[in-house]
Each structure stands twice: as C-alpha cells, then as structure tokens.
Scaffold this active site. Structure first.
Site, PDB file in Angstrom:
ATOM      1  N   HIS A 191      39.485  46.741  40.968  1.00 39.38           N
ATOM      2  CA  HIS A 191      39.714  45.318  40.772  1.00 39.38           C
ATOM      3  C   HIS A 191      39.009  44.884  39.490  1.00 39.38           C
ATOM      4  O   HIS A 191      37.937  45.387  39.142  1.00 39.38           O
ATOM      5  CB  HIS A 191      39.151  44.512  41.950  1.00 39.38           C
ATOM      6  CG  HIS A 191      39.880  44.744  43.233  1.00 39.38           C
ATOM      7  ND1 HIS A 191      41.129  44.231  43.479  1.00 39.38           N
ATOM      8  CD2 HIS A 191      39.543  45.441  44.341  1.00 39.38           C
ATOM      9  CE1 HIS A 191      41.534  44.591  44.679  1.00 39.38           C
ATOM     10  NE2 HIS A 191      40.593  45.335  45.225  1.00 39.38           N
ATOM     11  N   CYS A 232      43.215  44.314  37.172  1.00 38.47           N
ATOM     12  CA  CYS A 232      43.659  43.007  36.713  1.00 38.47           C
ATOM     13  C   CYS A 232      42.836  42.615  35.477  1.00 38.47           C
ATOM     14  O   CYS A 232      41.639  42.914  35.405  1.00 38.47           O
ATOM     15  CB  CYS A 232      43.453  41.960  37.799  1.00 38.47           C
ATOM     16  SG  CYS A 232      44.525  42.137  39.239  1.00 38.47           S
TER      17      CYS A 232
END
Length: 467
Positions: A191, A232
C-alpha cells in the site's frame, strides 16, 4: 603492445627463423623474404594465420564475456493479512521468475510476512497461487526463502538490506553485499500514499528511501540500480526526489496521486484478491519473452499499453511512470536485472488479461459487495451485510474524528485542510504527522481508507462494482 605491432614484430621473427639470422639485419631478411615471396608466402601465411587465430580468440571472448559484477535481487512485500494475499503472492511469483532466469539464490533476498501460506483461511495449506486456477508459487519449483518474515518486515530492515547494513549481517541476516561493478534489482509491493509506502506497523517515507539510494551511489554500492514499485501513488516516491545522475532507474505502477488496482479476485475459494494489476503485467511479460533481447524501456512500454481494462462497461487504467536515469532503460536489457538464462518462449503467447479488479484501498468493500450479491443463503448474506455496514460505519467515524480534530486546530483553515489541494513542502513535518497518526490513531496498513486523509492532491473516485 597493440595487435598490429605484435603482428609486425612476429612477422620479422618468422623471417629470421625461416631464413636464418646470420650477421645480416632484419631489413635484409625482409627484403630477401619479399624477393622469395613465391616460395615463402605460404609459410608466412600459415604462421600468420596461426598467430591471428591464437590471439583473436581471447579478443573475441572479451567481447562476449558477461558483466564483471554480480546481479543482486531484493523482493519485498511489506503488507500483511489475508486481504493482502496478492501482494505476497506477487513477490513469490517474482522469486520464481528470477530464479528460472538464472539469478542464483545466494544473490536474492526476500522479505514477506509469510502469513498466508499456512493461514487458517487457506483451504490448501502451504500453497499460494497468483492467478485464478494457477500453479503454486510458494514452493514450486523453488521454495521461497524466509530471510525477513513476520516482525522483521520493517522499513528499517528494508533499507538496511539495500545498503548492506553491518549490524543486520552480524545478527545473522542476509543483506546486499554489493560493489561498484554490481547491478541491483528491487521490487517492492504494498500500500502507498503521498510520498509514503506502508509496512505492517510503520512507514517508509520517500525522503528516507531516496537518501539511502543517494548514499549508496556515493559509496559505490552499485553500477546501476533498477527499482520497480507497485503501490497506490507510487510515482510520488520518486517524482520530486530521485536524482537523474546517480545511476538509478525507477519504474512505478502509478502516477503521484493515482490509485492502484488489485486483480484476480477469487471470491469462491480463497475469498480474496490474488495479485495486483502492475505485477500481473510485468511478470507476464518477463515470463514469456526473451529478456536478453528485451530492453527495460520495452517492458515499460508494454506495461503502459496493457495497464488498461474495462469494468462494468467503463474503461479504467493506471499509468506506469519512470524516473531517475532513463538511459538505463534504453540501453540495458531486462535480463541484466532478472537473469541472463533463456527460458522457452512461446511466440504465440497472448498477453494475460486479469479479471476481478478492485481499487486497492477499497478491495475489502468490493469483496463484501460481491459476496452479498452471489450468496444465496439468507443467514450468510446477512453476515456479509453486517460486515459491510461495520466497514462503512468505521469510515464515517474516521471522517468525523478527523474533521473534529482539524476544526480545533488554531490558525488553520479547516475547509482547505480537509478538502483543498495542498502542496507537500515540509517533508520533515509530514514525516512526523504520518508516523504520529500511524502510531496513535489508525495503523494505515490495516485501515487503508485512512490513507486518503494524507492526500495533497485530489484522487478521482471510482464507482463500486460487483466483481
């Protein structure tokens, strides 16, 4: 002595051997050689041919000899938990690819939580797959090593691996022991947020990562380093910080401010996502092409072209980016970093198209929506509805808490702080904010919705989709 001078001197010596030295000069013998060319040229030609053959072989071998240094590979999934199954599976798959392409195991370091292969949620203990209906990548054909697992999955250890930290090594841990002639390939999957990548309980800030890369360059720790990052907003880790003159090339899954996607949903058997979109693309390309002939720039273009998909009648994409020394990509082949060994190539291979997509930060929400849709049992459906409502309630609570906190801050325009597009210009303060929030409020890696609160730029929302 250069080649042609050697040849000239050797020719003179051959003449003396053939005609005899006597008391006469070499010039005399050369003249006599020329005068008797018809009788002696064949002899000279034979000797010269032998000389050229003997001396040319090392010369040609020099042209063909491999890179004088080693190739080191660091593979890391800094996530944890069943919902992040695909991130660890990506790294296991990457390990199989570099091993099959000839990178020796002693040159590979793997970091992963190692909590999915034998999880109670795994219906096939000891088996991890990276494609729906795919083969095991945890032990087949090579067993994934456990260099850094569990509590050892930290940003400090990750950076220590790269720079060859002596304390880690003295503690029995494997680190990159590279020198000025070595190449390094790094793949990190997790992430991410604005200039940050999240580990299970802590964070890796872009400034810290780039400072380590800069220091490694100053200390001659590599000839070139290639870094692939799946997360991301991955581009934000390098966009404003990675120099172009330290022999580092970075390829990221996403733009700064852009969400990444999970792929390969398996809501029937494993009940999770088996991969991330970026990894599916670059691994498929690496498995089915001759990497000794494919430039890194070619793989980058392949990723860009194939990072598009259609979902629920709409088109979506994520935009791979490249940073740093771009000449590395245009001059060097993928094999320089993933292995020189050729594997069977299928010229008729069709690029793999993953299915079951979901935005990484909303993957749990997508999963619950789909389970509600496909479940026929009323009691089971109600359980999923309750789980989904709990998830949404948690998000509403977080929104409320953040808004209340910001509104209480003195000399702060709450509306701009909560909804504006802010430029990140104080990285030391930002680091303190990120770490304080992570330590005392919400652990980002376990509450991915909270990552949205860090944004300095607007992220386009994506619709809910029952996949």
């Amino acid at each position: 002595m250069n080649f042609f001078l050697k040849l000239s001197v050797t020719g003179d010596l051959l003449m003396i051997v053939h005609l005899g030295p006597g008391d006469l000069s070499v010039d005399y013998h050369r003249k006599k050689w020329i005068d008797s060319v018809d009788d002696n040229m064949k002899v000279f030609a034979v000797f010269s041919l032998l000389f050229i053959t003997v001396n040319a072989v090392p010369f040609l071998d020099k042209l063909r000899e491999p890179h004088v240094g080693k190739t080191w590979v660091v593979l890391a999934a800094s996530s944890e938990g069943w919902i992040n199954y695909g991130m660890e599976a990506d790294v296991y798959h990457a390990y199989q690819v570099v091993r099959q392409h000839g990178i020796p195991d002693e040159n590979i370091i793997v970091m992963h939580s190692d909590d999915i292969a034998h999880s109670s949620k795994n219906p096939t203990p000891g088996v991890v797959i990276n494609r729906v209906g795919g083969k095991d990548v945890y032990k087949t054909p090579y067993e994934v090593p456990k260099h850094y697992i569990g509590k050892d999955v930290t940003p400090e250890n990750f950076l220590g691996i790269l720079k060859g930290d002596e304390k880690l090594e003295k503690g029995g841990k494997k680190v990159v022991k590279s020198g000025p002639n070595d190449r390094i390939f790094v793949y990190l999957d997790d992430h991410g947020g604005d200039e940050v990548v999240f580990f299970p309980t802590t964070t890796l800030l872009a400034k810290d990562l780039n400072n380590v890369l800069i220091d490694m360059h100053k200390e001659n720790k590599f000839s070139q380093l290639v870094f692939y990052l799946a997360a991301c907003e991955a581009g934000s880790m390098f966009a404003k910080l990675l120099p172009t003159d330290i022999n580092v090339y970075a390829l990221t899954a996403t733009l700064p401010g852009e969400l990444g996607w999970k792929a390969e949903s398996d809501h029937t058997n494993l009940n999770t996502y088996l991969a991330v979109f970026f990894a599916v693309t670059w691994l498929d390309d690496s498995e089915h092409n001759d990497l000794t002939k494919e430039l890194i720039a070619t793989q980058y273009e392949y990723i860009k072209i194939h990072n598009n998909f259609t979902m629920d009648g709409s088109n979506y994409s994520q935009h791979a980016q490249q940073y740093g020394d771009l000449s590395i990509a245009t001059k060097q082949h993928v094999s320089n970093y993933m292995g020189e060994k050729k594997v069977p190539v299928n010229s008729k291979h069709v690029p793999y198209k993953p299915s079951g997509m979901a935005p990484i930060r909303d993957s749990e929400l997508y999963r619950l929506q789909h389970k509600i849709k496909i479940t026929n049992d009323i009691d089971e459906k109600l359980q999923y509805v309750q789980q989904l409502q709990s998830l949404l309630n948690g998000r509403q609570l977080l929104d409320k808490q953040i808004a209340e906190y910001v509104n209480e801050l003195p000399a702060i325009d709450a509306n701009i702080a909560l909804n504006g597009k802010l430029e990140l210009n104080n990285r030391d303060c930002y680091k303190q904010l990120v770490n304080t929030f992570n330590d005392h409020c919400y652990v980002f890696s376990r509450n991915t919705y909270a990552i949205n609160k860090l944004e300095s730029s607007f992220i386009s929302p994506v619709p809910f989709y029952n996949q």
